[in-house]
Design an enzyme around this catalytic site. Sequence first.
Site, mmCIF file in Angstrom:
data_model
loop_
_atom_site.group_PDB
_atom_site.id
_atom_site.type_symbol
_atom_site.label_atom_id
_atom_site.label_comp_id
_atom_site.label_asym_id
_atom_site.label_seq_id
_atom_site.Cartn_x
_atom_site.Cartn_y
_atom_site.Cartn_z
ATOM 1 N N ASN A 1 -12.638 -2.093 9.243
ATOM 2 C CA ASN A 1 -11.371 -2.376 8.565
ATOM 3 C C ASN A 1 -10.276 -2.640 9.586
ATOM 4 O O ASN A 1 -9.984 -1.790 10.413
ATOM 5 C CB ASN A 1 -10.945 -1.171 7.699
ATOM 6 C CG ASN A 1 -9.722 -1.478 6.861
ATOM 7 O OD1 ASN A 1 -9.807 -2.199 5.870
ATOM 8 N ND2 ASN A 1 -8.575 -0.955 7.286
ATOM 9 N N GLU A 2 -9.699 -3.822 9.524
ATOM 10 C CA GLU A 2 -8.501 -4.155 10.315
ATOM 11 C C GLU A 2 -8.654 -3.796 11.785
ATOM 12 O O GLU A 2 -7.918 -2.959 12.321
ATOM 13 C CB GLU A 2 -7.271 -3.456 9.718
ATOM 14 C CG GLU A 2 -6.974 -3.914 8.306
ATOM 15 C CD GLU A 2 -5.805 -3.177 7.659
ATOM 16 O OE1 GLU A 2 -5.379 -2.147 8.195
ATOM 17 O OE2 GLU A 2 -5.332 -3.619 6.606
ATOM 18 N N GLU B 1 -6.291 -8.062 1.227
ATOM 19 C CA GLU B 1 -5.309 -7.096 0.730
ATOM 20 C C GLU B 1 -3.984 -7.837 0.566
ATOM 21 O O GLU B 1 -3.428 -8.339 1.530
ATOM 22 C CB GLU B 1 -5.133 -5.925 1.701
ATOM 23 C CG GLU B 1 -6.429 -5.203 2.020
ATOM 24 C CD GLU B 1 -6.240 -3.997 2.963
ATOM 25 O OE1 GLU B 1 -5.085 -3.677 3.288
ATOM 26 O OE2 GLU B 1 -7.254 -3.409 3.360
ATOM 27 N N MET C 1 3.416 6.142 -0.661
ATOM 28 C CA MET C 1 4.561 5.301 -1.026
ATOM 29 C C MET C 1 4.175 3.816 -1.071
ATOM 30 O O MET C 1 5.053 2.954 -1.160
ATOM 31 C CB MET C 1 5.718 5.511 -0.052
ATOM 32 C CG MET C 1 6.385 6.864 -0.135
ATOM 33 S SD MET C 1 7.108 7.253 -1.778
ATOM 34 C CE MET C 1 8.573 6.204 -1.767
ATOM 35 N N HIS C 2 2.890 3.526 -1.001
ATOM 36 C CA HIS C 2 2.415 2.141 -1.050
ATOM 37 C C HIS C 2 2.098 1.792 -2.507
ATOM 38 O O HIS C 2 1.239 2.404 -3.129
ATOM 39 C CB HIS C 2 1.156 2.018 -0.185
ATOM 40 C CG HIS C 2 0.729 0.608 0.069
ATOM 41 N ND1 HIS C 2 0.379 -0.260 -0.930
ATOM 42 C CD2 HIS C 2 0.596 -0.072 1.220
ATOM 43 C CE1 HIS C 2 0.046 -1.418 -0.394
ATOM 44 N NE2 HIS C 2 0.172 -1.333 0.899
ATOM 45 N N ARG D 1 -6.837 7.232 11.258
ATOM 46 C CA ARG D 1 -7.973 6.313 11.221
ATOM 47 C C ARG D 1 -8.049 5.510 12.524
ATOM 48 O O ARG D 1 -7.149 5.561 13.339
ATOM 49 C CB ARG D 1 -7.854 5.372 10.020
ATOM 50 C CG ARG D 1 -6.577 4.544 10.007
ATOM 51 C CD ARG D 1 -6.565 3.607 8.792
ATOM 52 N NE ARG D 1 -5.356 2.796 8.785
ATOM 53 C CZ ARG D 1 -5.125 1.803 7.930
ATOM 54 N NH1 ARG D 1 -6.000 1.510 6.983
ATOM 55 N NH2 ARG D 1 -4.012 1.106 7.998
ATOM 56 N N GLU E 1 -0.507 7.057 2.497
ATOM 57 C CA GLU E 1 0.004 5.826 1.882
ATOM 58 C C GLU E 1 0.530 6.033 0.464
ATOM 59 O O GLU E 1 0.519 5.107 -0.342
ATOM 60 C CB GLU E 1 -1.084 4.748 1.916
ATOM 61 C CG GLU E 1 -1.390 4.292 3.341
ATOM 62 C CD GLU E 1 -2.447 3.188 3.415
ATOM 63 O OE1 GLU E 1 -3.076 2.882 2.380
ATOM 64 O OE2 GLU E 1 -2.638 2.652 4.512
HETATM 65 ZN ZN LIG Z 1 -4.893 -2.050 5.034
#
Ligand SMILES: [Zn+2]
Lengths: 645, 645, 645
Positions: A140-141, A312, A362-363, A102, A360
């Site tokens: 985003n971010e 988040e 394992m998030h 991303r 992600e």
């Molecule tokens: Zn994030």
Amino acid sequence: MLGVCYYPEHWDEARWETDARRMVELGIRFVRIGEFAWSRLEPARGQFAFEWLDRAMDILARAGLKIVLGTPTATPPKWLVDECPDIIPYDKDGKPRGFGSRRHYTFSSENWWKESKRIVEIVAERYGNHQGLVGWQTDNEYGCHDTIISWGPEDLKAFKRWLRMRHQTPDQLNEAWGSVFWSMELTSFDDVALPNLTVTEPNPAARLDFWRFHSDQVAAYDKMQCDIIRKHSPGRWITHNFMGFILDFDHFKVGDNLDLASWDSYPIGFVEKFPFSEAERNRWAETSHPDIAPFHHDLYRAVGNGRFWVMEQQPGPVNWAPWNPVPKPGMVRLWTWEAIAHGAEVVSYFRWRQATFAQEQMHAGLNLAGLDELSPGGIEAQRVAQELASLGTLPDTRKARVALVFDYQSYWTTVIQPQAKDFRFEELCFRWYEAARRLGLDIDFVRPGASLEGYGLVLVPCMTEVDEAAHAALKAASGTILIGARTGSRDRNFRIPENLPPGSLSEMTGNRVIQVSTLRPGLSDPVSGIVAGSGIRWREHLQTDVEVLSTFAHGDPALTKKDNVYYLACWPDKNLLAATMRHVATNADIPIVEVPDHIRIRTRGDLTFAFNYGDSPWSVPACCELVLGEPILAPQELSVFRFTR
Amino acid sequence: MLGVCYYPEHWDEARWETDARRMVELGIRFVRIGEFAWSRLEPARGQFAFEWLDRAMDILARAGLKIVLGTPTATPPKWLVDECPDIIPYDKDGKPRGFGSRRHYTFSSENWWKESKRIVEIVAERYGNHQGLVGWQTDNEYGCHDTIISWGPEDLKAFKRWLRMRHQTPDQLNEAWGSVFWSMELTSFDDVALPNLTVTEPNPAARLDFWRFHSDQVAAYDKMQCDIIRKHSPGRWITHNFMGFILDFDHFKVGDNLDLASWDSYPIGFVEKFPFSEAERNRWAETSHPDIAPFHHDLYRAVGNGRFWVMEQQPGPVNWAPWNPVPKPGMVRLWTWEAIAHGAEVVSYFRWRQATFAQEQMHAGLNLAGLDELSPGGIEAQRVAQELASLGTLPDTRKARVALVFDYQSYWTTVIQPQAKDFRFEELCFRWYEAARRLGLDIDFVRPGASLEGYGLVLVPCMTEVDEAAHAALKAASGTILIGARTGSRDRNFRIPENLPPGSLSEMTGNRVIQVSTLRPGLSDPVSGIVAGSGIRWREHLQTDVEVLSTFAHGDPALTKKDNVYYLACWPDKNLLAATMRHVATNADIPIVEVPDHIRIRTRGDLTFAFNYGDSPWSVPACCELVLGEPILAPQELSVFRFTR
Amino acid sequence: MLGVCYYPEHWDEARWETDARRMVELGIRFVRIGEFAWSRLEPARGQFAFEWLDRAMDILARAGLKIVLGTPTATPPKWLVDECPDIIPYDKDGKPRGFGSRRHYTFSSENWWKESKRIVEIVAERYGNHQGLVGWQTDNEYGCHDTIISWGPEDLKAFKRWLRMRHQTPDQLNEAWGSVFWSMELTSFDDVALPNLTVTEPNPAARLDFWRFHSDQVAAYDKMQCDIIRKHSPGRWITHNFMGFILDFDHFKVGDNLDLASWDSYPIGFVEKFPFSEAERNRWAETSHPDIAPFHHDLYRAVGNGRFWVMEQQPGPVNWAPWNPVPKPGMVRLWTWEAIAHGAEVVSYFRWRQATFAQEQMHAGLNLAGLDELSPGGIEAQRVAQELASLGTLPDTRKARVALVFDYQSYWTTVIQPQAKDFRFEELCFRWYEAARRLGLDIDFVRPGASLEGYGLVLVPCMTEVDEAAHAALKAASGTILIGARTGSRDRNFRIPENLPPGSLSEMTGNRVIQVSTLRPGLSDPVSGIVAGSGIRWREHLQTDVEVLSTFAHGDPALTKKDNVYYLACWPDKNLLAATMRHVATNADIPIVEVPDHIRIRTRGDLTFAFNYGDSPWSVPACCELVLGEPILAPQELSVFRFTR
Ligand SMILES: [Zn+2]
Ligand SMILES: [Zn+2]
Ligand SMILES: [Zn+2]
């Protein structure tokens, strides 16, 4: 209020209804969606597939959830990257950064602007007036994965345009940068080269301009999105979800575009990423350091001009740090309340359900991977929802007594020219913040040049360039001011000021910096006097004509005072910093409550919140009426109380 | 039996006769030649110069030596690389890896396959029926110098072909990889990009497929060489010389092509390369750790389906580790005997004479550099030859009581997604192996899915994907099974199994993994109960409905048991691992002989071999008849005995 | 005499007159200018702008200053780089190193030679006979920022030319390099590839030739400049300002072009860059290690054939090390006198005034940044000027009793083939030098092959190739010779000598090296006998037929002696080195004065200088007549005295 991040596109449509219902049951009121869904919204150029999102939003809205919709620009799809390869960013080594994760775009690409406008307009038009929609998130971010500065041909092109605006003529650019040094003079803006891959270090003034240019681009790009959204989506607010410790662009300038700020709070990962000592890392591995999240709450409250969300919130172990421990039981609840204590309007968990696939997996989420079953973090969130409901409306956050002036450009400057390898701007600010919080103080972040009126104590850990507005704000401040070393050490073109640092502050401080000594980890210079400890890392040799409160070993001034202005001529070690902070707070007549290193307190209106990040209990002050929790604060517990005397 | 690696092309032809005679005198029976000689066999395209090799092979054969001939594909000559630049591999950064050393080819290049077929066919035709020839070695050390995975355009092309076979349609690939995450969806196989150089981590499922693809290519390439050789060289066996701790491809699949496996044993270099502690490195610097070579002997005995050689045995100091000590006197002999104890058919030293030139000039040989004079290692080899002759034919190696299931894919999976920076699959397997060997146990390696019948104890340190065959083999096993953490944690598409790990093993184990906590080096979780110690690095939070034998500090299950199946929910520290291994071996009724950390024993038929890697003596059990050596085992000594009771 | 580096182009012309006057007042006699001014001298091709330099030189000359003019080739301007992109150097990864700092050229570019000739000729013609001009500096700091070896297409082209000259035919090149190893054989010089980016290490012989080629180019390029200057500037001397610890080219060969050598002395930065222990780094952070500058004074006195300057002397903190402390008060004066004690004709400070802009703005000058006000270092320089004036003409430097043979090629060889990761040639030489200086000895550096007559003690720490001249010089030496390990270990083509190392020295030493063991930091081999201590890092197994003075633990020879030749078969630890140095100096009948680690002495004619780099005082020997300073040498102080008995 609580929220959650949700990806309907990740789950079979048959599950959406249940998901929405279970969210509401848990106590969630807001749901953020859509920010990575471009390939599902537009699978091929001009072929749109909005129906699934229509249905998802309808289901969520019908369940009573308020929707925050993200523009999908953080993940341009493959067909777009193939059509417009010039949107790809370049790393510092000059290598393109490819498709497959991303944020694979550079803010410099004109094609990227065109495509971003197009997709934002289409999405804003379609959903801008959806009855469930309450707000927007742009992109985003920004800056995550080192994506502010790009070193490609599009960047060079845009940089030249920016330089032409700033410097007008090549001669003025040469003058500003001091290009005569090493025959670096340019005869036209076309001569400008990227400030990377040089034989030895490039010109620091060129690097700073390159950084400013990229920072400006982020704000402009974000404004472009906001303008489109506002046109098509009246009555909805706009935010962006910032990250922690990303200082590559001036967040205040992006904040100017927004109705409120938000940020993504992953406290535990920072235990590995922030420059803590090994001992601190072991101590805080499963709770995070007690100031990591609060530092950002306070920062983003300023960026949002008083309003912020946690967009988040870490609900369990994550996947991206070198080690990813399960937080200690109670921490998900504690972090949520800590955000609220600092004024967060909403705390939104990332994510509703742990993914079973892709990067992600394992998030953690509020639900176990792939299942309709709350995770341990989900159960804690449920408890917070109940507690919030029982407390009713919370009082507003008040202006703090302490201001910390936080200047992104000083980060850029000190990265470009460290002079001491361990001069880390973010660490310095964090340690000043920590020292003030150990005294029980609430803190407001203030951007350089903004008014400092009404603050009893103003902290300026490091502001390398003090421009006219910043200078004026400091002169107008009536409180006690503590100025740290290296402040005023550069002018707007990265030059040493005319009569040496601190330049325009020499009058206010009464000082002149003759020499700077930077000290390797084994070295320090003992400080004694009114405050004691040691100078480490950065130590200035001052000429002064004002009061000297403390001195270095050989008698040089370490802490000076002129009227309400203190100047601390070094990077203070822990003892010197604590003593100095205590001294200036006392001088400023601010009441202090010294707390152990694992306890923090914070007020919101007439409520005081206390949090225990450690292993030993702490007694809530006896003078209080408890609103939530116990008088003895157990590990990983919190109490809320009103001072009754 | 002993062998040696020889390079006639490195020495004046006048010396070959003497070399052959002195080899035989020393007791050598096998000689490997030719594997790097392409530029001498074909100095320019189509211009062959076989006469020198004809003469060399004739001389060796006449002296009574049995010849193993290597195909020369590890070193394509310059003219070939210039003609076909597409054979060049690319590193992970996208840079071509040039000519000038060895292994400069990618398995993906179609031209490379064509050229390999051509040269192997020509060599096999010419020498396939030479009277001195007994066997072949394909290529040399697949994977050495990180040469399995290549990141170039040829690789992408071949990867797309492979993906088309595996996933059939882009939609199925999107589904398998979870491409919807971050809008990574592809609309055709042409959209596939190499999984490197992405902004942040690429999709782990894509990376795993890329790894599998490369692994498959190695096996197919090797099979291509074997098929050609078998056609032209009837009655000769084929091997490949594998390396230690190279896990980038599935060695079992290459083993399927071969008549016997062989490997190149350089025990001392691994003291620096394997993740030992500094204390271990200092302790074993001049002897190697006692399990480094045995681990590979046992692994390659499995890869060779019961038959293996040491093709290259370190005969003194080498040149390629950060430090290269001279082995302690006696170690060359000890290593040779250790290999034989583990069933090696032949131990072949690398090399006959130390080279005086080029990259490996600091690598010892059986003779001093450039001279006809035995080195200290050469003198030890001579002694082994005499001892072997005096012992006569050795009994066959028996099936061990302990099986260790070793799964290459689990290495790829855990490298792609470490979650804990120090989760090193090879270290985990090695420590389990070491713990079993400290109990005096012989061990067989078993590939996933192969039968586990007849083993009293089955060790599964980590098998991330448990496919149907592996599941069936475990279910059919009648012995005690010890399963390590992370087993069953992924399905074939790198997804979390449907009802959480251990997926299909949840029934056998009675467990479900709710959360995973990974712990930095300073942290551990104490374990108490039937076995005690600590969990480190990786620690699972289990839900279980079976017997809990040991628990973590807060009461969570650490070791569970259901019928014959134990599950250990963490990376065990030394104490926990030793206790667990002792417990399960006892439970399995396997007799154990605990040995100090510098002593190892191993049986071959009715003979027991004991080896002393350390500084203090050890007494051979009193119940024995000595066949070789002394009852008191001195440092760097070995004894061979029969148990008489 | 004192000098200073000055950049008139950095300051308003109105300040030049004052600057010149204040220089003279301070006691400065020489001023170096012009070495980075190309863009000001030729702002566009063929458009020259000399008037400013005319005026500046006139002003300086009128003030009584003697001018040293630098050729401006270290900083080719942007227009030239754009016109001739082939002058750009390439890093080892194959990336071009761009414009924007300095030294952005490769010595291999033919265009660069053409352009260099052009500008040097033009500058030499215009200023060669200026009445203020006394000497020239060619270019600036060859090799700074790793700029000797370049890995681009121009370099490959020039390398092929060089190889053709050296090896005549491809067959001879193959033979020299041992290309048969790994099928690396070439059939024409066009086949040669750059020895980088290979799969594993490239051929060491190829790397050594590549290094020699680059070293040769530097000398040739410098000679080209010198030839032009001599033609146009009769009666002026030529120097080059070398750097410390840059060993990438043979400085002696450049020295052959020059009338005198000079070097740039920044002692403090080397505390971080040289491989000192952390304890040493902390101890010497603010003074530098007492042998860092002297080592180079002695080296460059040899390179200059007896004549040298310090062209740039650190006058305060600098900007380029990881940490940059302010030197302890007195150190600028001490360093200046230390240079003079070692025979420096002039010590010239860098720079007159600290810059306020560009890369080196944190580098101190004799004046504060931008101001006409002496810095602390400026005040110390002023004191030295006064002291120098009071002492009058100093006696000449005498030939030392100790010679240290210093061989650049041995650095290249041991970098190419370390065998022990911490075998650092420069560290070895430095430690031998330090050990001799701790005995109060003066030392002359001698290039390999130069006469060793008249030296009582000859030190050869490491000379990997002993060519005929070097061998002859050693045979002719009448003094005691101490030869270190690894000497004679390679022939001219990087091959092991015919009957093992030390090759041609085996007769002189009586030794043959059978094996080499390299030892990781935790390991050592104790040495006992006439001298005691330990061998570390590199330890040889000798066969000897001569006297063994000390042995390793297992009885192997550690120190041997044959006639006047000692051979030390290891890298000695501190104790072994000190003992060995004391033993050989005593054997050579050289009087020694053991000094503490922070004190150094040095003689010049009949004067003895003593310097205190530490924190505790030291008493000057009682037998002396003081010329400068006190009998008790305080920290950071110096004394000058004559021995009266
Ligand atoms: Zn994030
Ligand atoms: Zn090998
Ligand atoms: Zn310099």
